[in-house]
Enzyme design. Structure first.
Site, PDB file in Angstrom:
ATOM      1  N   GLY A  54      66.545  -1.123  31.778  1.00  0.00           N
ATOM      2  CA  GLY A  54      66.706   0.190  32.382  1.00  0.00           C
ATOM      3  C   GLY A  54      66.288   0.060  33.462  1.00  0.00           C
ATOM      4  O   GLY A  54      65.309  -0.819  33.811  1.00  0.00           O
ATOM      5  N   CYS A  81      63.948  -7.165  29.545  1.00  0.00           N
ATOM      6  CA  CYS A  81      63.753  -6.363  30.852  1.00  0.00           C
ATOM      7  C   CYS A  81      62.901  -5.137  30.591  1.00  0.00           C
ATOM      8  O   CYS A  81      61.588  -5.293  30.267  1.00  0.00           O
ATOM      9  CB  CYS A  81      64.936  -6.189  31.720  1.00  0.00           C
ATOM     10  SG  CYS A  81      64.638  -5.874  33.516  1.00  0.00           S
ATOM     11  N   TYR A  82      63.439  -3.963  30.869  1.00  0.00           N
ATOM     12  CA  TYR A  82      62.774  -2.773  30.512  1.00  0.00           C
ATOM     13  C   TYR A  82      62.259  -2.577  29.143  1.00  0.00           C
ATOM     14  O   TYR A  82      61.061  -2.336  28.848  1.00  0.00           O
ATOM     15  CB  TYR A  82      63.505  -1.526  30.971  1.00  0.00           C
ATOM     16  CG  TYR A  82      62.865  -0.247  30.439  1.00  0.00           C
ATOM     17  CD1 TYR A  82      61.878   0.208  31.500  1.00  0.00           C
ATOM     18  CD2 TYR A  82      62.818   0.383  29.650  1.00  0.00           C
ATOM     19  CE1 TYR A  82      61.408   1.643  31.326  1.00  0.00           C
ATOM     20  CE2 TYR A  82      62.353   1.687  29.177  1.00  0.00           C
ATOM     21  CZ  TYR A  82      61.506   2.259  30.061  1.00  0.00           C
ATOM     22  OH  TYR A  82      60.730   3.481  29.578  1.00  0.00           O
ATOM     23  N   HIS A 168      67.335 -11.305  31.703  1.00  0.00           N
ATOM     24  CA  HIS A 168      68.621 -10.875  30.937  1.00  0.00           C
ATOM     25  C   HIS A 168      69.382 -11.813  30.237  1.00  0.00           C
ATOM     26  O   HIS A 168      70.131 -12.639  31.101  1.00  0.00           O
ATOM     27  CB  HIS A 168      69.570 -10.040  32.058  1.00  0.00           C
ATOM     28  CG  HIS A 168      69.167  -9.009  32.353  1.00  0.00           C
ATOM     29  ND1 HIS A 168      69.271  -7.581  31.688  1.00  0.00           N
ATOM     30  CD2 HIS A 168      68.146  -8.684  33.388  1.00  0.00           C
ATOM     31  CE1 HIS A 168      68.780  -6.625  32.485  1.00  0.00           C
ATOM     32  NE2 HIS A 168      67.999  -7.026  33.182  1.00  0.00           N
ATOM     33  N   GLU A 170      71.989 -11.697  28.290  1.00  0.00           N
ATOM     34  CA  GLU A 170      73.336 -11.247  28.366  1.00  0.00           C
ATOM     35  C   GLU A 170      74.200 -11.569  29.310  1.00  0.00           C
ATOM     36  O   GLU A 170      75.492 -11.520  29.145  1.00  0.00           O
ATOM     37  CB  GLU A 170      73.171  -9.954  27.766  1.00  0.00           C
ATOM     38  CG  GLU A 170      73.077  -8.808  28.888  1.00  0.00           C
ATOM     39  CD  GLU A 170      71.700  -8.457  29.119  1.00  0.00           C
ATOM     40  OE1 GLU A 170      70.782  -9.437  28.667  1.00  0.00           O
ATOM     41  OE2 GLU A 170      71.162  -7.552  29.985  1.00  0.00           O
ATOM     42  N   ASP A 226      96.254  -0.529  23.154  1.00  0.00           N
ATOM     43  CA  ASP A 226      95.367   0.160  22.286  1.00  0.00           C
ATOM     44  C   ASP A 226      95.999   1.284  21.706  1.00  0.00           C
ATOM     45  O   ASP A 226      95.875   1.057  20.396  1.00  0.00           O
ATOM     46  CB  ASP A 226      94.128   0.925  23.244  1.00  0.00           C
ATOM     47  CG  ASP A 226      93.526   0.022  24.322  1.00  0.00           C
ATOM     48  OD1 ASP A 226      93.542  -1.123  24.218  1.00  0.00           O
ATOM     49  OD2 ASP A 226      93.109   0.658  25.400  1.00  0.00           O
ATOM     50  N   LYS A 364      88.030  -4.232  24.704  1.00  0.00           N
ATOM     51  CA  LYS A 364      89.365  -4.723  24.972  1.00  0.00           C
ATOM     52  C   LYS A 364      89.753  -5.968  24.154  1.00  0.00           C
ATOM     53  O   LYS A 364      90.710  -5.963  23.526  1.00  0.00           O
ATOM     54  CB  LYS A 364      89.683  -4.692  26.372  1.00  0.00           C
ATOM     55  CG  LYS A 364      91.299  -4.645  26.683  1.00  0.00           C
ATOM     56  CD  LYS A 364      91.613  -3.348  26.868  1.00  0.00           C
ATOM     57  CE  LYS A 364      92.964  -3.348  26.879  1.00  0.00           C
ATOM     58  NZ  LYS A 364      93.465  -1.882  27.123  1.00  0.00           N
TER      59      LYS A 364
END
Ligand code: XMP
Length: 508
Positions: A54, A81-82, A168, A170, A226, A364
């Site tokens: 964040g 992180c945060y 991070h 990710e 979708d 997606k």
């Protein structure tokens, strides 16, 4: 199904964490940072909690915080992180405002073995994006890795299964980032890998039974993957009670209505085609402001669906809204509204129909997997996405039927040329944008004063970020030549070389 919850502290990568976990085959969802201990304990099969990154500093008055009680619920926690800083802060340790900060790729040195960083090289690249640093740790916590500027770049409390990483895992720039998440989710949390297409479909079908029951529903079918996937799944559950409605707004793709008729008759859907071109152009007359255009289109769509619903006695409106549509429309507390997606933020409050969005929590690529599983035709699965407001967001200034036709035809040329070059399936979207300006040209030995068109070809994995595609010049040249030869109103073609961010994919 086993679950991992990601608490959202406002980081731009919060949803990416959840995606990565789903890619590991474990269900994950994002919840607000303020989610209470009781709410967490009420989530069935919750196996782990991740505190996201964040932008705030833990000492900011308005910084998102979570209750320290969550550290004591006995479920493994990973702070990123945060999230790493807040874990230390909640356990009464020191977080310092870093002087230099660390942004970008840096070397991470492993200091001692841990379950979290198991299997990693002694020194590896990680991606950092922070200013504050954790300075001290509570007594049961051990530093497990450092970087040049963060002595405590990763910590572990193996007894309580609480971990923190300043970097991070990710993002793809972190070497072995996925391995770290896997160590946490699979080895530490012991979550079972049950999240796959069959399970997702089964869950959606169950939800359709509960939410729709014996009632009639209309589905807004746009021809994209979708809404088509949502329609096929819903049809399998409620059969003839599903009325699939395709609205021709006059702002659709080239020969779209024919395509829809052909495709969905094959899929045995109860398809209604509504020609509303005149209504849309009339409502949009004189409107130039992008958000206003979006709101008008959203409202008119709903009016049309309300009218059909009254005629058919349908009570529910199904839409193919997916996760990224909702994020960008500002549904999560800490994300800002970028655009009102007409199938999300643009909906009027006094809608008569009950709204149901079966794919609302899916990304997606997950929807594409579902589509393949339910037997949706390949030409729909592989089709480029198309925005709900259609060509309206690709016409700058006032929208007219003539401008729509220019964008429609020229976009078709771009798609055809990409297909010929075997590039169509490799890119996210390819289209043109009409600029309401004119420039001087020379055509047939005479001066021309006509409109330029922008060609935009982009690649993206999840619509959140995107890059313009470095298309070979000869293909760009063919596109440009065909557009200026075949569309008499255009004398100039330019290529959009902007990434997202700072631009968005669509121009409006
Ligand atoms: P942007 O322009 O926000 O687009 O970078 C990201 C993706 O979302 C699509 N898009 C929309 N889809 N309703 C939709 O269903 C909308 O209002 C809308 N606006 C943008 C866009 O085409 C791209 O794929």
């Amino acid at each position: 199904m086993d679950k991992i919850v990601v608490l959202d502290f406002g980081g731009q990568y919060c949803h990416l964490i959840s995606r990565r976990i789903r890619d590991l085959g474990v269900y994950s969802e994002v919840k607000q940072a303020s989610t209470t201990k009781e709410e967490l304990l009420n989530i069935p099969n919750l196996k782990g909690i991740i505190l996201s990154g964040g932008a705030a500093s833990v000492y900011d008055k308005s910084a998102p915080k979570c209750n320290p009680e969550i550290l004591k619920i006995g479920i493994p926690i990973l702070g990123i992180c945060y999230g790493h800083q807040i874990l230390a802060y909640l356990d009464n340790s020191k977080v310092l405002s870093g002087t230099a900060g660390e942004y970008g790729v840096t070397d991470l040195k492993i200091l001692r073995p841990s379950k979290l960083l198991k299997g990693l090289k002694k020194i590896g690249k990680v991606w950092m994006n922070h200013k504050d640093i954790v300075k001290t740790l509570p007594k049961d916590y051990l530093v497990i890795a450092s970087t040049k500027h963060s002595r405590i770049a990763a910590f572990a409390n193996e007894t309580d299964k609480i971990y923190g990483v300043q970097f991070h895992p990710e993002v793809t720039h972190t070497e072995n980032g996925i391995k770290i998440l896997k160590n946490f989710v699979i080895d530490i949390c012991k979550a079972k890998r049950e999240w796959d297409a069959s399970h997702i479909i089964q869950n959606i079908k169950q939800e359709i039974i509960e939410k729709i029951g014996n009632r009639k529903a209309v589905i807004a079918l746009s021809g994209g993957v979708d809404s088509s996937t949502a329609a096929i799944i819903a049809k399998e559950v409620i059969g003839k009670n599903l009325i699939a409605v395709y609205v021709d707004t006059g702002l659709m793709r080239y020969k779209e209505t024919e395509f829809m008729e052909k495709t969905f008759t094959r899929h045995n859907l109860n398809l209604k085609i509504v020609h509303a071109e005149d209504r849309f152009f009339k409502a949009l007359k004189g409107v130039v402001e992008p958000e206003k255009k979006r709101k008008i289109i959203g409202k008119l769509f709903i009016d049309i669906f309300d009218e059909i619903a009254i005629k058919e006695n349908a009570k529910v409106l199904i839409q193919g809204t997916i996760y990224s549509d909702r994020i960008e429309s500002g549904i999560t507390k800490h994300s800002s509204t970028i655009k009102s997606h007409h199938n999300v933020g643009g909906l009027p409050k006094d809608m008569k129909l009950e709204l149901y969005e079966p794919l609302r929590n899916l990304y997606k690529d997950e929807v594409r997997k579902l589509a393949a599983k339910v037997g949706l035709r390949k030409d729909i699965i592989k089709r480029h996405v198309f925005p709900g407001p259609g060509l309206a967001v690709r016409i700058i200034g006032e929208i007219t039927p003539q401008k729509a036709e220019i964008v429609r035809k020229s976009s078709y040329i771009v798609e055809q040329e990409l297909k010929k070059a075997n590039l169509y399936e490799k890119v996210w979207m390819a289209f043109t944008v009409f600029l309401s300006i004119k420039s001087v040209g020379i055509q047939g030995d005479a001066r021309s004063y006509k409109n330029p068109l922008v060609v935009r070809i982009i690649e993206s994995k999840d619509a959140m970020t995107a890059n313009f595609v470095k298309i070979p010049y000869d293909i760009l040249e063919r596109i440009s030549t065909r557009i200026t030869n075949e569309i008499s109103e255009v004398n100039r073609v330019v290529y959009d070389i902007s990434n997202k961010p700072p631009a968005t994919m669509e121009w409006e």
